[in-house]
Design a protein around this motif. Structure first.
Motif, PDB file in Angstrom:
ATOM      1  N   THR A 158       9.203   0.957   4.709  1.00 35.49           N
ATOM      2  CA  THR A 158       7.539   0.247   4.842  1.00 35.49           C
ATOM      3  C   THR A 158       7.997  -0.157   5.958  1.00 35.49           C
ATOM      4  N   CYS A 218       4.951   1.022   8.728  1.00 36.03           N
ATOM      5  CA  CYS A 218       3.820   0.262   9.873  1.00 36.03           C
ATOM      6  C   CYS A 218       4.085  -0.103  11.066  1.00 36.03           C
ATOM      7  N   ASN A 239      -8.297  -3.542   4.701  1.00 32.17           N
ATOM      8  CA  ASN A 239      -8.386  -4.783   3.221  1.00 32.17           C
ATOM      9  C   ASN A 239      -9.160  -5.025   1.904  1.00 32.17           C
ATOM     10  N   SER A 240      -9.325  -3.676   1.852  1.00 32.05           N
ATOM     11  CA  SER A 240     -10.059  -3.720   0.635  1.00 32.05           C
ATOM     12  C   SER A 240     -11.773  -4.173   0.471  1.00 32.05           C
ATOM     13  N   ASN A 270     -11.649  -0.756   5.321  1.00 30.55           N
ATOM     14  CA  ASN A 270     -10.869  -0.462   4.471  1.00 30.55           C
ATOM     15  C   ASN A 270     -10.181  -1.676   4.316  1.00 30.55           C
ATOM     16  N   LYS A 274       0.394  -1.027   0.019  1.00 29.64           N
ATOM     17  CA  LYS A 274      -0.047  -0.060   0.239  1.00 29.64           C
ATOM     18  C   LYS A 274       1.126   1.512   0.364  1.00 29.64           C
TER      19      LYS A 274
END
Ligand SMILES: NC(=O)c1ccc[n+]([C@@H]2O[C@H](COP(=O)([O-])OP(=O)(O)OC[C@H]3O[C@@H](n4cnc5c(N)ncnc54)[C@H](OP(=O)(O)O)[C@@H]3O)[C@@H](O)[C@H]2O)c1
Length: 247
Positions: free
Chosen positions: A111, A115, A208-209, A206, A101
């Motif tokens: 990244t 996170c 995990n789409s 949102n 993402k």
């Protein structure tokens, strides 16, 4: 109702959408007296979320808090102190999946940092900042929004239902979050704090789409239980709706 008549003042980080939003709605609907401070890093999104729930007659208000920004965290704590003088429940809910993402060209190190900033360092900084206010509650509770993907035991089980999900960055940030939870549970056990980690299951949000197989409504059931624990409730646990989750 005056502010001082609230039985429980609850702060939920990342409450403008997803599980934080649903948890706000559930608590404010089902627990009269609970007042929900809906945290958001974007004031516009926070106000929009409150505008959905307020007309339902729910006791909610927006509060700006970016869990990666120490000034924002301090300002939020100062606001809660001046308005309420205490905090009864902190829900460290804000979280991200960074893998896949981040903008193209983002390094693995960036990244990882992004996170861990939101999923582990943020909840630690937020809990530290709100500790003085939690100490003023008659029944301090802290809920960490973890995940079964943070379970080291389950990661080592080739038959685990999530064995095909890799996400090493996300998984390790949540394993770190579990240790942060354990730190606070151990530190404040003698003072009666209830500090627990929740696994909401795989819910369509949102994050995990919207591919999760459970609804946000079902995903907050165990979080509601942990938020509303009485003074005799457990501390230092990791659980989902069905029961304990492996460490
Ligand atoms: N959905 C699942 O299946 C699932 C499973 C296990 C665990 N969880 C955990 O549940 C929690 C909530 O996730 P969700 O599924 O509800 O995801 P979501 O719908 O994407 O919501 C995440 C929330 O966190 C906020 N947030 C992100 N970065 C932030 C920051 N720096 N400061 C403050 N808020 C920030 C987001 O704000 P914006 O709207 O501004 O982005 C949003 O409000 C997360 O900790 C997640 O890891 C979710």
């Amino acid at each position: 109702m005056t502010i001082s008549s609230h039985s429980d003042v609850v702060l939920i980080t990342g409450a403008n959408q997803g599980l934080g939003f649903e948890l706000s709605r559930r608590l404010a609907s089902d627990y009269p007296g609970y007042h929900i401070l809906m945290g958001s890093r974007d004031t516009g999104k926070g106000d929009a979320a409150v505008d959905i729930l307020k007309p339902e007659g729910l006791s909610v208000e927006a509060i700006n808090i970016d869990v990666t920004d120490e000034e924002s965290i301090k300002a939020a704590a100062a606001e809660v102190e001046s308005k309420f003088g205490r905090l009864d429940v902190l829900v460290n809910n804000a979280g991200i999946v960074a893998e896949g993402k981040m903008p193209t060209g983002t390094s693995l190190q960036e990244t990882f940092r992004a996170c861990f900033d939101v999923n582990a360092f943020g909840p630690f900084l937020v809990t530290e900042a709100f500790t003085p206010l939690l100490k003023k509650s008659h029944n301090p509770r802290v809920v960490f929004m973890s995940t079964g993907l943070g379970s080291i035991t389950d990661r080592l089980n080739p038959d685990d239902q999530c064995a095909a999900f890799q996400f090493p960055v996300y998984r390790s940030s949540k394993a770190a979050l579990n240790m942060i939870m354990a730190h606070y549970a151990a530190l404040y056990a003698k003072d009666g704090w209830k500090v627990n980690a929740n696994d909401p299951g795989f819910c369509a949000t949102n994050l995990n789409s919207y591919r999760g197989w459970n609804t946000p409504e079902s995903g907050v059931v165990n979080a509601v239980r942990l938020v509303t624990l009485g003074t005799d409730g457990p501390t230092g646990t990791f659980s989902c709706t069905e029961g304990p989750v492996n460490w």
